[in-house]
Motif scaffolding. Structure first.
Motif, PDB file in Angstrom:
ATOM      1  N   SER A  13       0.857  -1.179   0.000  1.00 36.45           N
ATOM      2  CA  SER A  13       0.000   0.000   0.000  1.00 36.45           C
ATOM      3  C   SER A  13       0.893   1.228   0.000  1.00 36.45           C
ATOM      4  CB  SER A  13      -0.917   0.006   1.218  1.00 36.45           C
ATOM      5  OG  SER A  13      -0.157   0.055   2.393  1.00 36.45           O
ATOM      6  N   SER A  14       0.372   2.295  -0.498  1.00 32.05           N
ATOM      7  CA  SER A  14       1.128   3.529  -0.567  1.00 32.05           C
ATOM      8  C   SER A  14       1.399   4.050   0.834  1.00 32.05           C
ATOM      9  CB  SER A  14       0.325   4.562  -1.353  1.00 32.05           C
ATOM     10  OG  SER A  14       0.930   5.821  -1.238  1.00 32.05           O
ATOM     11  N   THR A  15       2.610   4.563   1.051  1.00 29.10           N
ATOM     12  CA  THR A  15       2.937   5.127   2.356  1.00 29.10           C
ATOM     13  C   THR A  15       2.179   6.419   2.586  1.00 29.10           C
ATOM     14  OG1 THR A  15       4.834   6.277   1.449  1.00 29.10           O
ATOM     15  CG2 THR A  15       5.235   4.136   2.458  1.00 29.10           C
ATOM     16  N   ALA A  22       2.158   6.087   7.136  1.00 29.77           N
ATOM     17  CA  ALA A  22       3.163   7.149   7.187  1.00 29.77           C
ATOM     18  C   ALA A  22       4.070   7.007   8.400  1.00 29.77           C
ATOM     19  CB  ALA A  22       2.489   8.519   7.177  1.00 29.77           C
ATOM     20  N   VAL A  23       3.512   6.670   9.560  1.00 30.78           N
ATOM     21  CA  VAL A  23       4.334   6.570  10.768  1.00 30.78           C
ATOM     22  C   VAL A  23       4.988   5.196  10.920  1.00 30.78           C
ATOM     23  CG1 VAL A  23       3.040   8.362  11.977  1.00 30.78           C
ATOM     24  CG2 VAL A  23       2.461   5.961  12.345  1.00 30.78           C
ATOM     25  N   ALA A  24       4.751   4.314   9.994  1.00 29.74           N
ATOM     26  CA  ALA A  24       5.395   3.000  10.052  1.00 29.74           C
ATOM     27  C   ALA A  24       6.902   3.105   9.847  1.00 29.74           C
ATOM     28  CB  ALA A  24       4.786   2.059   9.008  1.00 29.74           C
ATOM     29  N   GLU A  25       7.357   4.172   9.235  1.00 39.59           N
ATOM     30  CA  GLU A  25       8.782   4.384   8.956  1.00 39.59           C
ATOM     31  C   GLU A  25       9.403   5.137  10.129  1.00 39.59           C
ATOM     32  OE1 GLU A  25      11.575   6.208   8.148  1.00 39.59           O
ATOM     33  OE2 GLU A  25      12.394   4.469   7.147  1.00 39.59           O
ATOM     34  N   VAL A  26      10.463   4.585  10.690  1.00 39.81           N
ATOM     35  CA  VAL A  26      11.078   5.138  11.892  1.00 39.81           C
ATOM     36  C   VAL A  26      11.570   6.573  11.692  1.00 39.81           C
ATOM     37  CG1 VAL A  26      13.397   4.178  11.462  1.00 39.81           C
ATOM     38  CG2 VAL A  26      12.629   4.655  13.801  1.00 39.81           C
ATOM     39  N   ARG A  27      12.106   6.897  10.546  1.00 37.45           N
ATOM     40  CA  ARG A  27      12.621   8.258  10.321  1.00 37.45           C
ATOM     41  C   ARG A  27      11.488   9.277  10.317  1.00 37.45           C
ATOM     42  NH1 ARG A  27      17.473   9.105  11.691  1.00 37.45           N
ATOM     43  NH2 ARG A  27      18.776   9.387   9.898  1.00 37.45           N
ATOM     44  N   VAL A  62       5.718  12.973   2.554  1.00 35.67           N
ATOM     45  CA  VAL A  62       4.803  11.892   2.943  1.00 35.67           C
ATOM     46  C   VAL A  62       3.944  12.339   4.130  1.00 35.67           C
ATOM     47  CG1 VAL A  62       4.657   9.543   3.888  1.00 35.67           C
ATOM     48  CG2 VAL A  62       6.285  10.052   2.059  1.00 35.67           C
ATOM     49  N   LEU A  63       4.588  12.914   5.134  1.00 39.52           N
ATOM     50  CA  LEU A  63       3.849  13.360   6.316  1.00 39.52           C
ATOM     51  C   LEU A  63       2.856  14.465   5.972  1.00 39.52           C
ATOM     52  CD1 LEU A  63       6.807  13.333   8.861  1.00 39.52           C
ATOM     53  CD2 LEU A  63       4.870  11.738   8.801  1.00 39.52           C
ATOM     54  N   SER A  64       3.224  15.323   5.043  1.00 36.68           N
ATOM     55  CA  SER A  64       2.318  16.387   4.595  1.00 36.68           C
ATOM     56  C   SER A  64       1.134  15.812   3.832  1.00 36.68           C
ATOM     57  CB  SER A  64       3.058  17.379   3.693  1.00 36.68           C
ATOM     58  OG  SER A  64       4.006  18.094   4.423  1.00 36.68           O
ATOM     59  N   ALA A  65       1.403  14.813   3.013  1.00 38.03           N
ATOM     60  CA  ALA A  65       0.342  14.224   2.183  1.00 38.03           C
ATOM     61  C   ALA A  65      -0.778  13.617   3.024  1.00 38.03           C
ATOM     62  CB  ALA A  65       0.926  13.175   1.239  1.00 38.03           C
ATOM     63  N   VAL A  66      -0.439  13.097   4.196  1.00 36.42           N
ATOM     64  CA  VAL A  66      -1.467  12.511   5.059  1.00 36.42           C
ATOM     65  C   VAL A  66      -1.956  13.493   6.110  1.00 36.42           C
ATOM     66  CG1 VAL A  66      -0.699  10.142   4.678  1.00 36.42           C
ATOM     67  CG2 VAL A  66       0.181  11.415   6.640  1.00 36.42           C
TER      68      VAL A  66
END
Length: 121
Positions: A13-15, A22-27, A62-66
């Motif tokens: 699925s798209s991040t 989106a928060v699945a990625e540690v960075r 990515v964070l902005s997109a969600v």
């Protein structure tokens, strides 16, 4: 099966589809942590996290997109801020597990009290 065949067959699925991905990625979580104190420029996030500017910018997109962060322009700088209300779905989901844990601890407390009462008899 080679790794390329495996990767191609796994559903992805798209991040940018929701806050969970989106928060699945540690960075990205680290970036959210950096923004808790308030609005920051990309350069400040780069310095705080010792990441490259392109990496930070990619994760901020990515964070902005969600909707987890908001960007505003101030001259040539881009300032990012956390949008905590958008974390509500994550909080609500995790709250169920917190409630289940509390119920387990309550049952354990009841069991310990029963054992203690049995020792007194």
């Amino acid at each position: 099966m080679s790794i390329t065949e495996y990767i191609g067959s796994v559903a992805r699925s798209s991040t940018t589809s929701d806050a969970f991905n989106a928060v699945a990625e540690v960075r990205r979580r680290e970036i959210l942590d950096a923004l808790i104190a308030g609005e920051k420029a990309v350069g400040a996030i780069v310095s705080d996290l010792s990441m490259s500017q392109p990496q930070v910018s990619k994760h901020l997109r990515v964070l902005s997109a969600v909707g987890l962060v908001r960007c505003r322009a101030e001259g040539r700088r881009r300032l990012y801020s956390l949008q905590p209300a958008r974390l509500r779905p994550l909080y609500d989901w995790l709250a169920k597990y917190g409630q289940a844990r509390n119920e387990q601890l309550d049952r354990m407390g009841d069991y310990i009290r029963e054992l203690q009462q049995g020792e007194r008899r």
